[in-house]
Design a protein around this motif. Structure first.
Motif, PDB file in Angstrom:
ATOM      1  N   VAL A 104      39.567  40.721  30.155  1.00 12.77           N
ATOM      2  CA  VAL A 104      39.546  41.588  31.328  1.00 12.77           C
ATOM      3  C   VAL A 104      40.505  41.019  32.373  1.00 12.77           C
ATOM      4  CG1 VAL A 104      38.139  42.512  33.202  1.00 12.77           C
ATOM      5  CG2 VAL A 104      37.160  42.265  30.899  1.00 12.77           C
ATOM      6  N   GLY A 105      41.328  41.886  32.926  1.00 13.69           N
ATOM      7  CA  GLY A 105      42.244  41.465  33.982  1.00 13.69           C
ATOM      8  C   GLY A 105      42.046  42.317  35.219  1.00 13.69           C
ATOM      9  N   HIS A 106      42.178  41.717  36.381  1.00 15.30           N
ATOM     10  CA  HIS A 106      42.066  42.436  37.653  1.00 15.30           C
ATOM     11  C   HIS A 106      43.453  42.494  38.293  1.00 15.30           C
ATOM     12  CE1 HIS A 106      40.266  44.020  41.285  1.00 15.30           C
ATOM     13  NE2 HIS A 106      40.977  43.142  41.986  1.00 15.30           N
ATOM     14  N   ILE A 107      43.966  43.717  38.483  1.00 17.26           N
ATOM     15  CA  ILE A 107      45.311  43.884  39.030  1.00 17.26           C
ATOM     16  C   ILE A 107      45.284  43.622  40.543  1.00 17.26           C
ATOM     17  CG2 ILE A 107      47.241  45.481  39.347  1.00 17.26           C
ATOM     18  CD1 ILE A 107      46.399  46.920  36.831  1.00 17.26           C
ATOM     19  N   ASP A 119      40.461  47.077  37.074  1.00 11.84           N
ATOM     20  CA  ASP A 119      40.081  46.133  36.024  1.00 11.84           C
ATOM     21  C   ASP A 119      40.570  46.712  34.707  1.00 11.84           C
ATOM     22  OD1 ASP A 119      38.831  44.322  37.714  1.00 11.84           O
ATOM     23  OD2 ASP A 119      36.915  45.368  37.594  1.00 11.84           O
ATOM     24  N   VAL A 120      41.379  45.953  34.005  1.00 12.93           N
ATOM     25  CA  VAL A 120      42.069  46.487  32.836  1.00 12.93           C
ATOM     26  C   VAL A 120      41.958  45.522  31.646  1.00 12.93           C
ATOM     27  CG1 VAL A 120      43.736  47.798  34.217  1.00 12.93           C
ATOM     28  CG2 VAL A 120      44.239  45.416  33.601  1.00 12.93           C
ATOM     29  N   ILE A 121      42.489  45.989  30.487  1.00 10.84           N
ATOM     30  CA  ILE A 121      42.556  45.157  29.287  1.00 10.84           C
ATOM     31  C   ILE A 121      43.901  44.438  29.292  1.00 10.84           C
ATOM     32  CG2 ILE A 121      42.511  45.141  26.767  1.00 10.84           C
ATOM     33  CD1 ILE A 121      41.124  47.929  26.955  1.00 10.84           C
ATOM     34  N   ASP A 163      33.048  48.841  35.537  1.00  8.22           N
ATOM     35  CA  ASP A 163      31.784  48.106  35.432  1.00  8.22           C
ATOM     36  C   ASP A 163      31.843  46.899  36.354  1.00  8.22           C
ATOM     37  OD1 ASP A 163      29.548  46.682  34.741  1.00  8.22           O
ATOM     38  OD2 ASP A 163      29.751  47.023  32.582  1.00  8.22           O
ATOM     39  N   PRO A 164      31.025  46.872  37.390  1.00  8.77           N
ATOM     40  CA  PRO A 164      31.088  45.743  38.348  1.00  8.77           C
ATOM     41  C   PRO A 164      30.653  44.411  37.748  1.00  8.77           C
ATOM     42  CG  PRO A 164      29.210  47.170  38.814  1.00  8.77           C
ATOM     43  CD  PRO A 164      30.014  47.871  37.783  1.00  8.77           C
TER      44      PRO A 164
END
Length: 796
Positions: free
Chosen positions: A41-44, A82-84, A137-138
């Motif tokens: 999971v990555g957060h931009i 939040d991305v892949i 999803d938090p």
């Protein structure tokens, strides 16, 4: 499955094997994350457009000390998402991810869409179909592996369900099946709905014909907020090969997976004027635009959902376009019903619109799951769409189906299965299946729940006992009946011999459908008979039972030509069908097709192109090898679908037995794959040929005395056939003539108009003595005289 059973320690591959051995085949056992790695999971954090391109430069928090810079071209990428993220070194179905530069900008990884992880296009939600996947999803944190969140860390067993076990189409049905095999009782929770809205049933009317909709339930929810479903629900849908759409549609699809009950959600605004839903048969001339925007002409045997006036859905198949849930929908009417399976199946076929729902309705539905299904769907909308559940379930019809009660004996069970089970073992098996059972001595009575609508008679109970006991545990024994001698009938032996002979000539056997189009069914037939039509054809190309095999060979040829396989020598042996005198008839036929060159192209020889005479020679060799000694005659005749001047009807002893020739070019002009190809065929009616075949071929030594050959050249009219000349030669050459061969045919210059020159080689042989010139000369004189008298031939 883990929702219903304790699956700890259960090996999925072993379970799949056990299920398959019990009669429910598992097509595949898949672990979606296998072969994938380093997906997190990555957060931009930031997202900037790269000038002059469609690309974006992002910085992404992936749970490391420093964020990574990643170039992404997806149109929906934005800061805060939040991305892949596939880190450098990650393995994806498309290959390994490496660091690199894109348009001169450093990129340390890849932001992924679901397709890049191996998801099929058909299951990716429309919102993310052309871009990257975005989590909502938090609980997800940067750096966490994505496999659990996406449902890729679990095993997926693909049930290959046969029509008689449609009960396993639902998760609850599958849980009962698996539970019986691992000796656990599934935990099926009861559903209780506490409505928090007013009673709506007094202001709305539902009407249905009990014959076409024996159960028809409606519930209403209001205040719906259309949006995405929670991730747990979406992943369950796409793992079942269903595309998530929105929280309302997803809820109906999830209930269908869970209980096997197809659901439909209507926008309540469609019924605001009439405040009524009526289920009826369609009227002549009515039309309906379906959800897939396909406009259909309704048939009087179609079950439709209406507002009391106009149709809004094709019952059991698909809803109408105008009644679908839209982004601004707030009030939804939920439908759970049981429709007539035969009418539903025919409607789906008639309009070429088979759906998951129609497949379930036509195979059977659990009558006891209707109320439960509509309640679960209401609760899902309350939880996931902030809906208010109005009080009351409106029931237009509510037919009760009694559970099946079957009585049989343990001794009969053991006799049929070949087992030696005690009554206690039989009772235990039915307890595993969660069937009610009572015993009385050797007799036992089973109460079959409505979720198993495939069980009707005691033989069905025996099958259940055998499945759960284990087919592998049943001892192999010899039958107590007398031995039956195996082998083929005389006709079957002859047919197999013919097939072997044709294969020996270098042809490949094909097997085709016995159904064809109405037009092609009687093409290539000298005397067409009444057609045998199919009541419910699969499509317009499969409406009629064939009266010839050539139409099937043409289908095979078209398939091969489309794949650049242009040299064909194929045959088929099969049945043709007709109706004569009010009775149906089947006939055994053999047909062959030749296209291209006689042999494989090679530098050592000159290519020989297949023509009429080559195919005729092949057929003559076949009949000779089959031992057909009767006189075979080829007559030029016009036959539908065949070339007007390159076709002959085949007669044996004056009886029509088949045809040979070239397919008429006009038939093949509409298909570009046929253009420029000469297709030669023959077809034989084996009902006429088989009685003429002699048993076996006997060898004999080479003749002791030499044969004598004489050449004969004649001039005849152009309409005189070779067959008529050979017939005169054989009738008048005497008993020592053993062979007649055509050695030359000439038409053109230096011959009178309307004439042609034919040259023959006649071979004479006396196996018991030496032939003298006098005997041969006398035979030749008789032949010449007959040709001059009967055919007005001029001896050259």
């Amino acid at each position: 499955m883990k929702d219903f059973l304790k699956m700890d320690g259960v090996d999925p591959h072993a379970l799949a094997e056990k299920l398959t051995r019990s009669g429910v085949e598992i097509a595949s056992t898949v672990h979606p994350m296998d072969g994938l790695s380093k997906l997190v999971v990555g957060h931009i954090l930031t997202c900037e457009k790269i000038e002059g391109t469609h690309l974006n430069k992002t910085t992404v928090d992936v749970g490391e000390d420093e964020p990574r810079q990643i170039v992404c071209g997806a149109p929906n990428v934005a800061a805060g998402q939040d991305v892949i993220v596939a880190l450098p070194g990650a393995h994806l179905p498309g290959g390994k991810i490496k660091k690199g530069k894109i348009r001169g900008v450093q990129s340390d990884g890849m932001i992924c869409g679901l397709q890049e992880l191996g998801f099929a296009d058909g299951v990716v939600p429309p919102k993310y179909a052309d871009g990257i996947w975005v989590f909502h999803d938090p609980d997800l944190k940067a750096g966490m592996p994505v496999f659990e969140a996406l449902g890729m860390d679990d095993y997926v067993l693909d049930f290959d369900i046969t029509p008689n076990r449609a009960d396993t189409s639902s998760m609850e049905g599958a849980a009962f099946e698996v539970g019986a095999l691992i000796d656990q009782k599934p935990k099926i929770e009861e559903v209780s709905v506490q409505a928090d809205g007013p009673d709506w049933t007094g202001d709305f009317t539902a009407v249905a014909d009990e014959k076409i909709a024996p159960k028809y339930y409606l519930r209403k929810v209001t205040g719906v907020k259309i949006g995405e479903s929670p991730l747990w629900l979406q992943r369950r849908l796409w793992n079942a090969n269903i595309r998530p759409i929105n929280n309302v549609v997803d809820a109906t699809n999830y209930v269908m997976l869970l209980t096997g009950q197809p659901m439909h959600a209507y926008d309540a605004r469609m019924f605001a004027d009439t405040k009524k839903i009526e289920v009826r048969l369609a009227k002549e001339g009515e039309k309906l635009e379906l959800l897939n925007e396909k406009l259909i002409d309704l048939d009087p045997q179609d079950i439709v959902i209406t507002d009391g006036e106009k149709p809004f859905g094709l019952a059991g198949v698909m809803g109408g376009f105008n009644s679908e849930v839209k982004d601004d929908t707030t009030d939804v009417i939920l439908e759970a019903a049981i429709f007539d399976p035969a009418l539903t199946r025919k409607a789906a076929l008639r309009h070429d619109n088979r759906t998951d729902a129609s497949a379930l309705f036509e195979k059977g539905i659990n009558w006891d799951a209707t109320q439960k299904s509509i309640d679960i769907c209401s609760l899902l909308l309350k939880e996931n769409a902030d809906a208010t559940i109005d009080e009351g379930t409106l029931k237009a019809t509510d037919t009760v189906k009694a559970e099946k009660v079957i009585t049989t004996t343990a001794s009969r069970t053991n006799k049929i299965l070949g087992t030696d089970l005690s009554m206690d073992q039989i009772v235990e098996i039915f307890h595993k299946l969660n069937f009610g059972i009572t015993t009385n001595g050797d007799e036992y009575t089973v109460t079959v729940p409505n979720r198993r609508w495939d069980i009707f008679i005691d033989a069905d109970l025996f099958e259940e006992v055998g499945r759960i006991y284990g087919y592998d545990n049943i001892k192999s024994t010899h039958p107590e009946t007398g031995e039956l001698a195996g082998g083929y009938t005389e006709e079957e032996t002859k047919v197999r011999h013919l097939r072997n002979l044709v294969e020996g000539q270098g042809l490949s056997e094909t097997i085709n459908y016995s159904l064809t189009s109405e037009e092609m069914a009687t093409t290539f037939v000298k005397k067409p008979l009444a057609k045998v039509m199919v009541n419910w054809p699969l499509n317009s190309a499969r409406t009629t039972m064939r009266q010839n095999l050539i139409c099937s060979l043409l289908d095979t040829a078209a398939y091969n030509f489309a794949r650049k396989q242009n040299e064909l020598q194929i045959f088929e042996n099969g049945r043709v069908y007709d109706m004569e005198g009010g009775d149906y008839h089947e006939h055994e036929h053999l047909a062959a097709m030749y296209v291209g060159l006689a042999g494989q192209s090679n530098w050592q020889h000159q290519d020989e192109k297949i023509d009429f005479y080559y195919v005729k020679g092949q057929l003559e060799d076949l009949l000779e090898m089959a031992g057909v000694k009767a006189d075979v005659e080829y007559k030029a005749e016009a036959i539908k679908g065949m070339h007007p001047t390159r076709t002959a009807a085949i007669y044996i002893d004056g009886k029509y037995v088949g045809l040979i020739g070239q397919i008429a070019p006009i038939l093949t002009m509409t298909d570009k794959n046929f253009l420029g190809k000469e297709i030669y065929v023959y077809e034989l009616n084996l009902d006429e040929i088989l009685p003429l075949m002699n048993k076996g071929v006997k060898s004999k030594p080479a003749p002791k005395y030499p044969a004598v050959e004489r050449d004969l050249s004649i001039l005849v009219d152009q309409d005189v056939t070779d067959a008529s000349v050979e017939a005169e030669i054989k009738d008048n050459a005497g008993k020592y003539l053993v062979q007649v061969d055509v050695i030359d045919v000439y038409e053109g210059a230096h011959l009178p108009k309307g004439k042609k020159s034919l040259a023959y080689r006649l071979t004479f042989l006396n196996e018991k003595d030496t032939l003298t010139d006098a005997v041969v000369t006398k035979a030749m004189d008789q032949v010449q005289a007959a040709l001059e008298e009967k055919l007005s031939a001029t001896i050259r």
